[in-house]
Every structure is written in structure tokens, then in C-alpha cells.
Design a protein around this motif. Sequence first.
Motif, PDB file in Angstrom:
ATOM      1  N   LEU A 174       0.845  -1.244   0.036  1.00 57.58           N
ATOM      2  CA  LEU A 174       0.006  -0.227  -0.289  1.00 57.58           C
ATOM      3  C   LEU A 174       0.597   1.114  -0.130  1.00 57.58           C
ATOM      4  CD1 LEU A 174      -3.018   0.852   0.216  1.00 57.58           C
ATOM      5  CD2 LEU A 174      -2.731   0.858   2.660  1.00 57.58           C
ATOM      6  N   ALA A 175       0.344   2.138  -0.955  1.00 55.81           N
ATOM      7  CA  ALA A 175       1.307   3.225  -0.989  1.00 55.81           C
ATOM      8  C   ALA A 175       0.510   4.558  -0.977  1.00 55.81           C
ATOM      9  CB  ALA A 175       2.406   3.435  -2.174  1.00 55.81           C
ATOM     10  N   SER A 176       1.332   5.647  -0.755  1.00 57.18           N
ATOM     11  CA  SER A 176       0.320   7.105  -0.700  1.00 57.18           C
ATOM     12  C   SER A 176      -0.290   7.226  -2.437  1.00 57.18           C
ATOM     13  CB  SER A 176       1.529   8.282  -0.643  1.00 57.18           C
ATOM     14  OG  SER A 176       2.200   8.259   0.582  1.00 57.18           O
ATOM     15  N   GLY A 177      -1.463   7.834  -2.189  1.00 62.40           N
ATOM     16  CA  GLY A 177      -2.302   7.990  -3.534  1.00 62.40           C
ATOM     17  C   GLY A 177      -3.314   6.827  -3.684  1.00 62.40           C
ATOM     18  N   ALA A 178      -3.018   5.751  -3.161  1.00 59.84           N
ATOM     19  CA  ALA A 178      -3.805   4.683  -3.259  1.00 59.84           C
ATOM     20  C   ALA A 178      -5.339   5.108  -2.727  1.00 59.84           C
ATOM     21  CB  ALA A 178      -3.651   3.197  -2.723  1.00 59.84           C
ATOM     22  N   ARG A 179      -6.226   4.472  -3.492  1.00 55.85           N
ATOM     23  CA  ARG A 179      -7.929   4.661  -3.204  1.00 55.85           C
ATOM     24  C   ARG A 179      -8.137   3.277  -2.345  1.00 55.85           C
ATOM     25  NH1 ARG A 179     -10.410   8.978  -4.831  1.00 55.85           N
ATOM     26  NH2 ARG A 179      -9.226  10.207  -6.644  1.00 55.85           N
ATOM     27  N   VAL A 180      -8.727   3.407  -1.274  1.00 62.35           N
ATOM     28  CA  VAL A 180      -9.067   2.519  -0.336  1.00 62.35           C
ATOM     29  C   VAL A 180     -10.360   2.508   0.224  1.00 62.35           C
ATOM     30  CG1 VAL A 180      -6.530   1.955   0.392  1.00 62.35           C
ATOM     31  CG2 VAL A 180      -8.098   3.427   1.796  1.00 62.35           C
ATOM     32  N   ALA A 181     -11.100   1.042   0.284  1.00 63.47           N
ATOM     33  CA  ALA A 181     -12.045   0.961   1.077  1.00 63.47           C
ATOM     34  C   ALA A 181     -11.890   0.558   2.581  1.00 63.47           C
ATOM     35  CB  ALA A 181     -13.163  -0.251   0.525  1.00 63.47           C
ATOM     36  N   VAL A 182     -12.483   1.404   3.283  1.00 63.35           N
ATOM     37  CA  VAL A 182     -12.167   1.216   4.849  1.00 63.35           C
ATOM     38  C   VAL A 182     -13.551   0.354   5.634  1.00 63.35           C
ATOM     39  CG1 VAL A 182     -11.594   2.129   6.985  1.00 63.35           C
ATOM     40  CG2 VAL A 182     -10.727   3.118   4.708  1.00 63.35           C
ATOM     41  N   TYR A 183     -13.172  -0.667   5.983  1.00 59.54           N
ATOM     42  CA  TYR A 183     -14.262  -1.609   6.570  1.00 59.54           C
ATOM     43  C   TYR A 183     -14.177  -1.503   8.096  1.00 59.54           C
ATOM     44  CZ  TYR A 183     -15.443  -3.231   2.054  1.00 59.54           C
ATOM     45  OH  TYR A 183     -15.723  -3.546   0.428  1.00 59.54           O
ATOM     46  N   VAL A 184     -15.186  -0.990   8.634  1.00 60.52           N
ATOM     47  CA  VAL A 184     -15.249  -0.800  10.020  1.00 60.52           C
ATOM     48  C   VAL A 184     -16.237  -1.774  10.783  1.00 60.52           C
ATOM     49  CG1 VAL A 184     -15.445   0.706  11.873  1.00 60.52           C
ATOM     50  CG2 VAL A 184     -14.728   1.575  10.066  1.00 60.52           C
ATOM     51  N   ALA A 216     -23.305  -6.150   8.640  1.00 59.99           N
ATOM     52  CA  ALA A 216     -22.204  -6.028   7.726  1.00 59.99           C
ATOM     53  C   ALA A 216     -21.292  -4.787   8.342  1.00 59.99           C
ATOM     54  CB  ALA A 216     -22.572  -5.772   6.185  1.00 59.99           C
ATOM     55  N   PRO A 217     -19.830  -5.000   7.820  1.00 56.84           N
ATOM     56  CA  PRO A 217     -19.119  -3.850   8.338  1.00 56.84           C
ATOM     57  C   PRO A 217     -19.604  -2.523   7.599  1.00 56.84           C
ATOM     58  CG  PRO A 217     -17.706  -5.824   7.932  1.00 56.84           C
ATOM     59  CD  PRO A 217     -19.280  -6.022   7.436  1.00 56.84           C
ATOM     60  N   VAL A 218     -19.345  -1.306   8.175  1.00 56.61           N
ATOM     61  CA  VAL A 218     -19.614  -0.029   7.447  1.00 56.61           C
ATOM     62  C   VAL A 218     -18.474   0.065   6.588  1.00 56.61           C
ATOM     63  CG1 VAL A 218     -19.718   2.370   7.855  1.00 56.61           C
ATOM     64  CG2 VAL A 218     -20.905   0.549   9.582  1.00 56.61           C
ATOM     65  N   ARG A 219     -18.877   0.519   5.404  1.00 57.62           N
ATOM     66  CA  ARG A 219     -17.749   0.860   4.292  1.00 57.62           C
ATOM     67  C   ARG A 219     -17.728   2.208   4.101  1.00 57.62           C
ATOM     68  NH1 ARG A 219     -17.201   1.347  -1.381  1.00 57.62           N
ATOM     69  NH2 ARG A 219     -15.510   0.221  -2.277  1.00 57.62           N
ATOM     70  N   LEU A 220     -16.168   2.699   4.271  1.00 57.71           N
ATOM     71  CA  LEU A 220     -15.986   4.266   3.907  1.00 57.71           C
ATOM     72  C   LEU A 220     -14.976   4.221   2.890  1.00 57.71           C
ATOM     73  CD1 LEU A 220     -15.335   5.107   7.698  1.00 57.71           C
ATOM     74  CD2 LEU A 220     -17.433   5.149   6.763  1.00 57.71           C
ATOM     75  N   ALA A 221     -14.956   5.319   2.187  1.00 58.05           N
ATOM     76  CA  ALA A 221     -14.037   5.572   1.058  1.00 58.05           C
ATOM     77  C   ALA A 221     -13.027   6.329   1.634  1.00 58.05           C
ATOM     78  CB  ALA A 221     -14.697   6.028   0.009  1.00 58.05           C
TER      79      ALA A 221
END
Length: 196
Positions: free
Chosen positions: A114-124, A143-148
Amino acid sequence: MALGGLLVIVCVLGYAYGAVRLGDRIQVLAVARSVAAGQMIMAADLTQVSAAQDPKVALIPAGQAEAVVGRTAVVPLVPGTLLTPSLVGEAAFPPPGKIAASLALKPGQYPQGLASGARVAVYVSPTGPGDQPVPASSAAGTAPVRLAAVVLGVDLAGDGQGSTVVTLLLDEADGPTLAAASTGGVMLMQTAAGGA
């Protein structure tokens, strides 16, 4: 003789067409060295390159360098990136409506490389008693909450306890959800450039 004359005419026309196409190129600003999101852009961070003029792409002309210096990078910028107005923000960071948050993550909670600039889905994940993640078997379909988010930085040195510190840029409205996450209750998954 006629064939030779025809060849000369074709060459002249080809040269004229190439010259016209090259005339459509303009000098624009590009990134000369890496700039982290939120970092102020300095004159040494910029270079001039020749690019094809396209009305659909809002490139910043080289003559407007003074208007870019002193502003901040909205996302991490890598060398060779052609600058557009959407990549350059105001002097304040994060931009309005966004927050920057850092997470201490263990291996397996984020993708390798994983590196700077990558787009990720954050699952809480939902939390149970004692601030522990709820096991999937007892989550009763929750289900986990999904954040961008966008990765601003990855500190492999981490927190000194075996965790890697990942800094994210995400919507301000998602802050409370992320802040309420339990230790181990957050998972990052890298998404495609256009996805969120």
C-alpha cells in the motif's frame, strides 16, 4: 521521374501535417518530484513539459506557475504527473469537508505494498462488549460499515509495537464512525482508481 515527383509531394505533405500537429502542443506544468498530500508546492516541485492541447483536459499552462507555488497538493503527486486545477488546493489542508486520520494497523489489516495516493475501502466492523470486534458468526447479518478514503502516507516504522501507521483522507462525516472503531476492527482494501 513521375514516381520521384510523387514521393517528394507525399514527403512535403507529411512534414506539413506533422508540423501542424506539433503546433497543437503547449507548455504545461508537471510534477518534478514527489509531493505529499497537504504539502505546500514549491517552485522546485514543478517542471515544464510539452503536451497536446485538448479542450477536454484542463492542464495548467507553464505561465501560471506563480499561481500554483504556495498552494497545497490535494492528493499525493508523483513525478511526471501533469497538473490540473483539481490536484491543487488552497493553502489550508485538509480541504473543506475532509479530514485526515491515522490508523495503527497490523499486517493483514491492509494490503501489502500500500502506498500514498492509493484509493481504499475502509471496512469498520461492529463492536461488542469490551470494545472487541463482533465475530462474523454472531454478528447476525450486521455487515461492516464501508468508508471511502485516499491514502496520504504509510509509515512502515509504525508505532513501535508492530503496527504500520496509515494516514487517510476521508469525508468529515465518516470521522465518528472511524473514531469509534475497535482495535483490530478496521480493514483496508485497495480499490480501482475510479472506484471508492
